[in-house]
Structure formats: C-alpha cells, structure tokens
Write a protein that holds these residues in place. Sequence first.
Motif, PDB file in Angstrom:
ATOM      1  N   LEU A  28     102.102   5.173  81.716  1.00  0.00           N
ATOM      2  CA  LEU A  28     102.107   4.250  82.845  1.00  0.00           C
ATOM      3  C   LEU A  28     100.676   3.820  83.164  1.00  0.00           C
ATOM      4  O   LEU A  28      99.720   4.314  82.564  1.00  0.00           O
ATOM      5  N   ALA A  29     100.552   2.890  84.099  1.00  0.00           N
ATOM      6  CA  ALA A  29      99.241   2.326  84.450  1.00  0.00           C
ATOM      7  C   ALA A  29      98.253   3.436  84.791  1.00  0.00           C
ATOM      8  O   ALA A  29      98.474   4.204  85.738  1.00  0.00           O
ATOM      9  N   SER A  59     104.731  -0.377  87.054  1.00  0.00           N
ATOM     10  CA  SER A  59     104.497  -0.041  85.650  1.00  0.00           C
ATOM     11  C   SER A  59     105.745   0.578  85.030  1.00  0.00           C
ATOM     12  O   SER A  59     106.110   0.267  83.891  1.00  0.00           O
TER      13      SER A  59
END
Length: 240
Positions: A173-174, A216
Amino acid sequence: MSATPRPGKTKQFSMAPGERDLSRAAGMAAAIAGALFIAVQVGHPAMDVSLVTTTDWAVRSTAKALMAALALAGITGMYLRQVRQTGILGFLGYVLFAAGYLLMFGIEVVAAAVLPALAPTAPGYVADVLAVAFGGTATHGIGGMQTVIAVSSAGYLAGGCLFGIALFRARVLARWASALLAAGTVATVALAVLPESFNRPLAVPTGVALIGLGISLWRARPATGSDNSALPAVEHAAAR
C-alpha cells in the motif's frame, strides 16, 4: 516473466475477484474512518461534564464509535491483503492496533449511552472518566474504565506504530500513508506534556493516513504477473 519491483515502488500481488471486493470494501471503510476522525475534531469543545448531556456530545461520541468500527474493518482488510508480506511484525502490530480500536469502540459506546445518564447524579465519576481519557488522573476510582482506557491507548499507540512500519516495509500500500500512520500514532505520546489545545491537531495525521491507506487499498488491482517468490521455480522449469 515478472519484473522485479524497483525500490520505493509498491508491489503488486494477484487477488481473486471476491478478495478484491472485500479489499475495496475495507479500503472504503478505512477512508471513511479517517474522514470521521478528522471531522469530529473540528470545533470540538473543551471536555467538561456539562458537555456530556448535550446533543453535540451525543453526535460526536456516536461518530467516534462508528469511526472505531470502520477503522477496525479497514485495518483488518489491510492486514489480510498482505499477510505474508508484513510477517510477524505485521501480525503483532495488527493485533495491538485492532485491540486498541475495539476497546475504543466500547469506550465511545459508553460515552454516548452511559455517561449522559450518569452526569446529573454522578458528575464526579464522569469528570474522572473524562480526565483519565485525556491523560489525566482520577480523583476517585472509576473501576474497570481505568484499565480499559489504558489498554486502548497502549494498543492504539504501539499497534499503530508497528502496523505502520510493517505496511511501509511490505510495499503493498501507499508508503507515505504507512509512514504517516506510524508517525501520527506515536506523536500522540507528546500529549502528556502538551497543552490540551494540541489534542485535536495531533489527531489529523492519523486521519489522513487512514484515508490514504484506504484509498490505496480500494484502488489495488489484480496483477497480471505472480509473486516474485515463484520466479525460481518458473525459471527452473523453463530451463528443463
């Protein structure tokens, strides 16, 4: 043949259609939780017993309970999305963070449904609960609420930090949101020595992190390739 992810980039891993739907739902829950976490801080009045019986208190406490439930669903989806990538650190961080949010949900339910009824007859108890909830000390005993609040705070702080670090290292994820989650939760430790006016602003980074991680997770797409761990077996088969 799969390309090796470049440093700083997020990895892509395949998901079945049903798994993707659950991930997107969890991502939406996390993003809404982050937005609620920020919204309830706006114009928040000073914590006082007189506030407990107002409509403002009921609305904010209900919103906080909803936020905690949505955040719990969101971080569960994040963890399940990358169980192998986060490893033992991710597991430990998730368990602590989830415990913190679960207890936070219970605290906010009590705040919305129980404290308003106690305020007229037991204002001292309500005042002590509010004091402990914001890092102060109780003049008199508040029973099990003391332990619940303490464990919730510890789970939120330690779990948020470890979970954010695990997400950052997993590169699924981000990463900016993962780092902000770790930093934002740890930063609340400073509230012990800062004026009460800092309570609300210091909640914003965690809210932004949840929104970023939720988006995300919601945008995660099934990969066309496979996990890099399968590369050695594929290359060996191709050489035969």
